[in-house]
Design a protein around this motif. Sequence first.
Motif, PDB file in Angstrom:
ATOM      1  N   ALA A  94       0.835  -1.206   0.000  1.00  0.00           N
ATOM      2  CA  ALA A  94       0.000   0.000   0.000  1.00  0.00           C
ATOM      3  C   ALA A  94       0.868   1.255   0.000  1.00  0.00           C
ATOM      4  O   ALA A  94       0.605   2.206  -0.747  1.00  0.00           O
ATOM      5  CB  ALA A  94      -0.931  -0.006   1.213  1.00  0.00           C
ATOM      6  N   GLY A 103      -3.011   5.341  -5.732  1.00  0.00           N
ATOM      7  CA  GLY A 103      -3.868   5.202  -4.568  1.00  0.00           C
ATOM      8  C   GLY A 103      -5.089   4.332  -4.807  1.00  0.00           C
ATOM      9  O   GLY A 103      -5.530   3.614  -3.915  1.00  0.00           O
ATOM     10  N   GLY A 104      -5.636   4.379  -6.013  1.00  0.00           N
ATOM     11  CA  GLY A 104      -6.797   3.545  -6.327  1.00  0.00           C
ATOM     12  C   GLY A 104      -6.482   2.070  -6.200  1.00  0.00           C
ATOM     13  O   GLY A 104      -7.299   1.287  -5.694  1.00  0.00           O
ATOM     14  N   GLU A 107      -6.174   0.937  -2.525  1.00  0.00           N
ATOM     15  CA  GLU A 107      -7.395   0.989  -1.723  1.00  0.00           C
ATOM     16  C   GLU A 107      -7.748  -0.352  -1.058  1.00  0.00           C
ATOM     17  O   GLU A 107      -8.075  -0.402   0.127  1.00  0.00           O
ATOM     18  CB  GLU A 107      -8.562   1.453  -2.591  1.00  0.00           C
ATOM     19  CG  GLU A 107      -9.659   2.105  -1.828  1.00  0.00           C
ATOM     20  CD  GLU A 107     -10.668   2.743  -2.763  1.00  0.00           C
ATOM     21  OE1 GLU A 107     -11.854   2.404  -2.594  1.00  0.00           O
ATOM     22  OE2 GLU A 107     -10.285   3.527  -3.640  1.00  0.00           O
ATOM     23  N   LEU A 110      -5.335  -0.999   1.722  1.00  0.00           N
ATOM     24  CA  LEU A 110      -5.586  -0.070   2.817  1.00  0.00           C
ATOM     25  C   LEU A 110      -6.801  -0.516   3.634  1.00  0.00           C
ATOM     26  O   LEU A 110      -6.786  -0.464   4.867  1.00  0.00           O
ATOM     27  CB  LEU A 110      -5.799   1.349   2.279  1.00  0.00           C
ATOM     28  CG  LEU A 110      -4.558   2.020   1.688  1.00  0.00           C
ATOM     29  CD1 LEU A 110      -4.932   3.285   0.932  1.00  0.00           C
ATOM     30  CD2 LEU A 110      -3.544   2.319   2.778  1.00  0.00           C
ATOM     31  N   ARG A 111      -7.831  -0.970   2.936  1.00  0.00           N
ATOM     32  CA  ARG A 111      -9.033  -1.460   3.615  1.00  0.00           C
ATOM     33  C   ARG A 111      -8.697  -2.678   4.482  1.00  0.00           C
ATOM     34  O   ARG A 111      -9.171  -2.807   5.614  1.00  0.00           O
ATOM     35  CB  ARG A 111     -10.106  -1.812   2.583  1.00  0.00           C
ATOM     36  CG  ARG A 111     -11.502  -1.535   3.057  1.00  0.00           C
ATOM     37  CD  ARG A 111     -12.575  -1.707   1.989  1.00  0.00           C
ATOM     38  NE  ARG A 111     -12.334  -0.921   0.785  1.00  0.00           N
ATOM     39  CZ  ARG A 111     -12.083  -1.434  -0.427  1.00  0.00           C
ATOM     40  NH1 ARG A 111     -12.060  -2.732  -0.617  1.00  0.00           N
ATOM     41  NH2 ARG A 111     -11.869  -0.657  -1.464  1.00  0.00           N
TER      42      ARG A 111
END
Length: 135
Positions: A94, A103-104, A107, A110-111
């Motif tokens: 990440a 960043g997409g 995601e 990150l989740r």
Amino acid sequence: RLDALGKAGGDELSKALDKEIESRRAKALESNDVAAMRRFLDFFGDHPAANELRFGLAKRLIEDGSLLEAENLLRRVADSAEGSAALDAGGTLATLLVKHGRGGEAEAYLRRLEQSPADVKNAEGRTGADLFAEL
């Protein structure tokens, strides 16, 4: 194939194979040599001990600027490992993706960090929520 050989040879052979594989993994990891790490993965990439080495190789490749190969290794560990190994790989991946404007793609990882159990900590003792907050 080694798995089948170990099962066919019984407990003693299986333990001897695991001991030898672990010894080779430790030597490759300690060497910090990209070629030695790749060679280990070529031969023993399906062994459970391979994820730690895969993660070490990915970190080394990031240092060298070989980001695509590092990303692929990190994805494999993050998607197949459990616990702290998955947390370390997911956090590193990440971070790498965000740092490079992706960043997409980061995601989903990150989740996972945000939703990981509080009792699972990475090698530095941080939880997924801690890592998420840093990003």
